[in-house]
Write a protein that holds these residues in place. Structure first.
Motif, short mmCIF file in Angstrom:
data_model
loop_
_atom_site.label_atom_id
_atom_site.label_comp_id
_atom_site.label_asym_id
_atom_site.label_seq_id
_atom_site.Cartn_x
_atom_site.Cartn_y
_atom_site.Cartn_z
N ALA A 65 0.85 -1.20 0.00
CA ALA A 65 0.00 0.00 0.00
C ALA A 65 0.88 1.24 0.00
N ALA A 66 0.52 2.23 -0.82
CA ALA A 66 1.29 3.47 -0.89
C ALA A 66 0.73 4.50 0.08
N LEU A 67 1.61 5.11 0.84
CA LEU A 67 1.24 6.25 1.70
C LEU A 67 1.46 7.52 0.88
N VAL A 68 0.40 8.27 0.64
CA VAL A 68 0.49 9.50 -0.15
C VAL A 68 0.41 10.67 0.83
N VAL A 69 1.55 11.36 1.00
CA VAL A 69 1.69 12.44 1.98
C VAL A 69 1.50 13.76 1.23
N VAL A 70 0.32 14.36 1.39
CA VAL A 70 -0.10 15.48 0.57
C VAL A 70 0.21 16.83 1.21
N ASP A 71 1.07 17.60 0.57
CA ASP A 71 1.24 19.03 0.86
C ASP A 71 1.54 19.38 2.32
N VAL A 72 2.40 18.62 2.97
CA VAL A 72 2.76 18.93 4.35
C VAL A 72 3.90 19.96 4.29
N GLN A 73 3.50 21.22 4.09
CA GLN A 73 4.43 22.30 3.76
C GLN A 73 4.42 23.41 4.81
N LYS A 74 5.56 24.09 4.92
CA LYS A 74 5.74 25.13 5.92
C LYS A 74 4.72 26.26 5.79
N GLY A 75 4.29 26.54 4.58
CA GLY A 75 3.34 27.63 4.36
C GLY A 75 2.03 27.48 5.11
N PHE A 76 1.68 26.25 5.46
CA PHE A 76 0.44 26.03 6.20
C PHE A 76 0.56 26.43 7.67
N GLU A 77 1.77 26.79 8.11
CA GLU A 77 1.96 27.28 9.47
C GLU A 77 1.60 28.76 9.60
N GLU A 78 1.34 29.42 8.49
CA GLU A 78 1.04 30.87 8.52
C GLU A 78 -0.43 31.09 8.86
N ALA A 79 -0.71 31.09 10.15
CA ALA A 79 -2.09 31.16 10.63
C ALA A 79 -2.79 32.45 10.19
N GLY A 80 -2.02 33.53 10.04
CA GLY A 80 -2.61 34.79 9.60
C GLY A 80 -3.20 34.71 8.20
N PHE A 81 -2.67 33.82 7.39
CA PHE A 81 -3.17 33.64 6.02
C PHE A 81 -4.35 32.68 6.00
N TRP A 82 -4.24 31.57 6.73
CA TRP A 82 -5.23 30.49 6.64
C TRP A 82 -6.35 30.57 7.65
N GLY A 83 -6.06 31.09 8.85
CA GLY A 83 -7.06 31.12 9.91
C GLY A 83 -6.97 29.90 10.80
N PRO A 84 -7.96 29.72 11.69
CA PRO A 84 -7.94 28.62 12.65
C PRO A 84 -7.99 27.24 11.96
N ARG A 85 -7.29 26.29 12.56
CA ARG A 85 -7.24 24.92 12.02
C ARG A 85 -7.82 23.93 13.02
N ASN A 86 -7.96 22.68 12.59
CA ASN A 86 -8.43 21.61 13.47
C ASN A 86 -7.33 20.56 13.60
N ASN A 87 -7.66 19.46 14.26
CA ASN A 87 -6.75 18.30 14.40
C ASN A 87 -5.33 18.70 14.81
N PRO A 88 -5.16 19.24 16.02
CA PRO A 88 -3.82 19.67 16.45
C PRO A 88 -2.78 18.56 16.48
N ALA A 89 -3.20 17.30 16.58
CA ALA A 89 -2.24 16.19 16.61
C ALA A 89 -1.91 15.65 15.22
N ALA A 90 -2.42 16.28 14.17
CA ALA A 90 -2.25 15.75 12.82
C ALA A 90 -0.77 15.57 12.44
N ASP A 91 0.08 16.53 12.77
CA ASP A 91 1.48 16.41 12.39
C ASP A 91 2.14 15.20 13.05
#
Length: 194
Positions: free
Chosen positions: A7-33
């Motif tokens: 089975a292939a694990l497809v790791v989608v877009d785990v990029q530093k830019g998603f840490e910019e909360a001012g751009f994206w706003g509030p997130r869910n699943n704090p344990a996702a990383d």
């Protein structure tokens, strides 16, 4: 649950830019990383194939645009690249689906004889969901560990606004209820793959 030996694990877009909360706003699943890291570790230690996906946004203001630090994979993902005993693919894309990236994910999966994909990463309702939907449409057995994904609050038409958790749950219901993928937990996948 059964997780195939290849089975292939497809790791989608785990990029530093998603840490910019001012751009994206509030997130869910704090344990996702932590869950993403755990799944990569299980895949690499069991010799299963891993696909690392990077979104190269064509939007000039996006934190994911090429040439900007946010385009880079998060450190914990970048340091795991090349460490597994199994096959590995790195692809880039400019749209939501990893199946429309370069090199061709579908062709690679076919060449490797892979029929099952486990899709994790960011954002639940965007690139994770689109990749999972396309995978399901293409005939793959798709598994999405919900708690190894996350997303952000979102505004839609008519002034409707939904929290990240509401958006993610709606995405999970559509994927699972619509038969595109099995939505499960990281713990279930680790137990079946370990």
């Amino acid at each position: 649950m059964e997780i195939a030996e290849n089975a292939a694990l497809v790791v989608v877009d785990v990029q530093k830019g998603f840490e910019e909360a001012g751009f994206w706003g509030p997130r869910n699943n704090p344990a996702a990383d932590d869950n993403i890291a755990a799944l990569i570790d299980v895949w690499q230690s069991t010799g299963r194939p891993v696909v690392f996906v990077r979104h190269d946004s064509p939007k000039p203001q996006s934190p994911l645009r090429p040439g900007y630090a946010g385009n880079d994979l998060k450190e914990y993902v970048a340091e795991r690249r090349g460490k597994g005993a199994g096959a590995e693919l790195f692809l880039t894309k400019t749209v939501n689906s990893a199946f429309l990236g370069t090199p061709d994910l579908g062709a690679w999966l076919t060449a490797e004889g892979i029929g099952q994909v486990v899709v994790i990463g960011i954002q639940t309702n965007m690139c994770v969901e689109t990749t999972a939907r396309m995978g399901g449409n293409l005939g793959y057995d798709v598994v999405v560990p919900y708690d190894a994904t996350y997303t952000f609050d979102l505004e839609g038409p008519f002034g409707w606004r939904r929290s990240a958790e509401e958006v993610a749950q709606a995405s999970a219901v559509s994927l699972h209820g619509g038969g595109f993928a099995r939505v499960v937990t990281t713990e279930e996948v680790v137990g079946a793959a370990g």
